[in-house]
Design an enzyme around this catalytic site. Structure first.
Site, short mmCIF file in Angstrom:
data_model
loop_
_atom_site.label_atom_id
_atom_site.label_comp_id
_atom_site.label_asym_id
_atom_site.label_seq_id
_atom_site.Cartn_x
_atom_site.Cartn_y
_atom_site.Cartn_z
N ARG A 104 0.76 -36.48 10.62
CA ARG A 104 -0.25 -37.50 10.91
C ARG A 104 0.14 -38.86 10.34
O ARG A 104 -0.19 -39.90 10.90
CB ARG A 104 -1.60 -37.07 10.33
CG ARG A 104 -2.16 -35.80 10.95
CD ARG A 104 -3.55 -35.50 10.39
NE ARG A 104 -4.04 -34.21 10.82
CZ ARG A 104 -4.66 -33.97 11.98
NH1 ARG A 104 -4.84 -34.98 12.83
NH2 ARG A 104 -5.09 -32.77 12.29
N ALA A 119 6.75 -23.22 -1.74
CA ALA A 119 7.48 -24.17 -0.90
C ALA A 119 8.58 -24.91 -1.65
O ALA A 119 9.72 -24.98 -1.18
CB ALA A 119 6.50 -25.17 -0.28
N LYS A 145 -4.56 -12.76 -1.25
CA LYS A 145 -3.82 -12.98 -2.50
C LYS A 145 -4.19 -14.32 -3.14
O LYS A 145 -4.11 -14.48 -4.36
CB LYS A 145 -2.31 -12.88 -2.25
CG LYS A 145 -1.76 -13.83 -1.19
CD LYS A 145 -1.27 -15.14 -1.75
CE LYS A 145 -0.85 -16.10 -0.65
NZ LYS A 145 -0.31 -17.36 -1.19
N ASP A 161 3.88 -11.45 -2.25
CA ASP A 161 3.19 -12.74 -2.26
C ASP A 161 2.14 -12.79 -3.37
O ASP A 161 1.91 -13.84 -3.98
CB ASP A 161 2.54 -13.00 -0.90
CG ASP A 161 2.36 -14.48 -0.60
OD1 ASP A 161 2.73 -15.31 -1.45
OD2 ASP A 161 1.85 -14.81 0.48
#
Length: 332
Positions: free
Chosen positions: A37, A144, A195, A243
């Site tokens: 954006r 990430a 999670k 995870d």
């Protein structure tokens, strides 16, 4: 001589940390366009090969990754769509996408959350808004920034069609990022959403051992996931336990950070306002309780986030639970 098949063009929707990381991975494999954006973010990616806002200045992205703020350009050129927008904006972006996207283009979600108000998983929203488009989810123990920095990691691509999943998995796979496949979309999505709630519980701490919370959280995760139609085999794997561990233990975990701030006595609205990224567990806590199963850890997290309970009261609520059968008991 037969003509060579061209590489499919991957379009990643979303300019956050994980969307950018996955876009950079895909760009190392083939043509990739990222829709964001912010013009500033697009310029940063195109000119500096960085997303400084979400990944800092030290992470260098693939120099073949290109970013755009033109949604129509992104949608019209996609052979594969990867969606990295948060759960609260997911449906809106897909609605825009439906006006532009060619038929049958696969849509892979990176989102680990549930839609408030409908309790729907992201793949269900894809099926509703974009009928005829194969839907999948990329899930697993991924922070990430760590993946972007080149740490070895793994994920699982969940799609009903395993032939398609196998073909698409190659778009995400690198020497340091392993991608497995599964047909258990329900299990992978439910594990990814649940999670985050349990990571908030770990962050709140208050004298509860991490191993205790993770072990009992895995039981709650499996219980709800199987009730929703997921396979019990999914939850001890990458999308489930893997995870769960990384989200509960990493200092870079957004959901654990929320729990730590709650444990320090800060109100949830103040915590959310101070973050520049979404912690999906905050939204998922209330959604989980609407399924009506006995889930003590999720119940206490929801009570703190949404019903004015304190971290100390949450601790007392869990400790008051009488231990029963480890596998078949319903308590903490």
């Amino acid at each position: 001589m037969a003509a060579q098949m061209r590489e499919p063009k991957v379009v990643v929707l979303g300019g956050g940390s994980w969307g950018t990381t996955v876009a950079s991975i895909c760009a190392r494999r083939g043509p990739t366009l990222q829709w964001v954006r912010s013009r500033e973010t697009a310029d940063d990616i195109n000119e500096n090969h960085r997303n400084s806002r979400y990944l800092g200045n030290d992470v260098v992205l693939s120099d073949t990754l290109r970013a755009t703020t033109d949604f129509c350009e992104a949608a019209n050129t996609a052979d594969v769509v990867v969606t990295g927008v948060p759960s609260h904006g997911f449906r809106g972006v897909l609605t825009e996408l439906a006006r532009e996207l060619r038929p049958w283009v696969p849509v892979v979600s990176l989102v680990k959350g549930l839609e408030q108000g409908t309790n729907m998983r992201m793949s269900q929203i894809v099926e509703e808004v974009l009928p005829g488009h194969p839907a999948g989810i990329l899930a697993g123990p991924n922070i990430a920034r760590e993946v972007a920095e080149g740490y070895a990691a793994a994920a699982v691509l969940a799609m009903p069609d395993q032939h398609l999943a196998t073909r698409l998995s190659g778009l995400f796979r690198t020497r340091r990022f392993r991608v497995y496949t599964t047909d258990d979309v329900v299990g992978a999505e439910m594990a990814g959403a649940l999670k985050n709630v349990f990571a908030i519980a770990v962050g709140m701490g208050y004298s509860l051992g991490i191993a205790l919370v993770i072990a009992r959280a895995l039981r709650e995760m499996t219980k709800l996931g199987v009730a929703m139609g997921g396979s019990p085999d999914t939850f001890p794997g990458l999308a489930g336990l893997g995870d769960l561990i990384v989200t509960c233990t990493s200092q870079r975990s957004r959901n654990r950070h929320v729990g730590e701030q709650l444990g320090a006595g800060k109100p949830i609205d103040e915590i959310i306002a101070s973050m520049n990224q979404v912690a999906e567990g905050v939204k998922a806590a209330s959604v989980i309780m609407e399924f009506g199963l006995t889930m003590p850890i999720a119940r206490e997290v929801d009570a703190v986030i949404n019903h004015g309970s304190t971290v100390e009261q949450a601790y007392r609520g869990l400790i008051a639970e009488v231990p029963g059968h480890e596998v078949h008991g319903s308590g903490f």
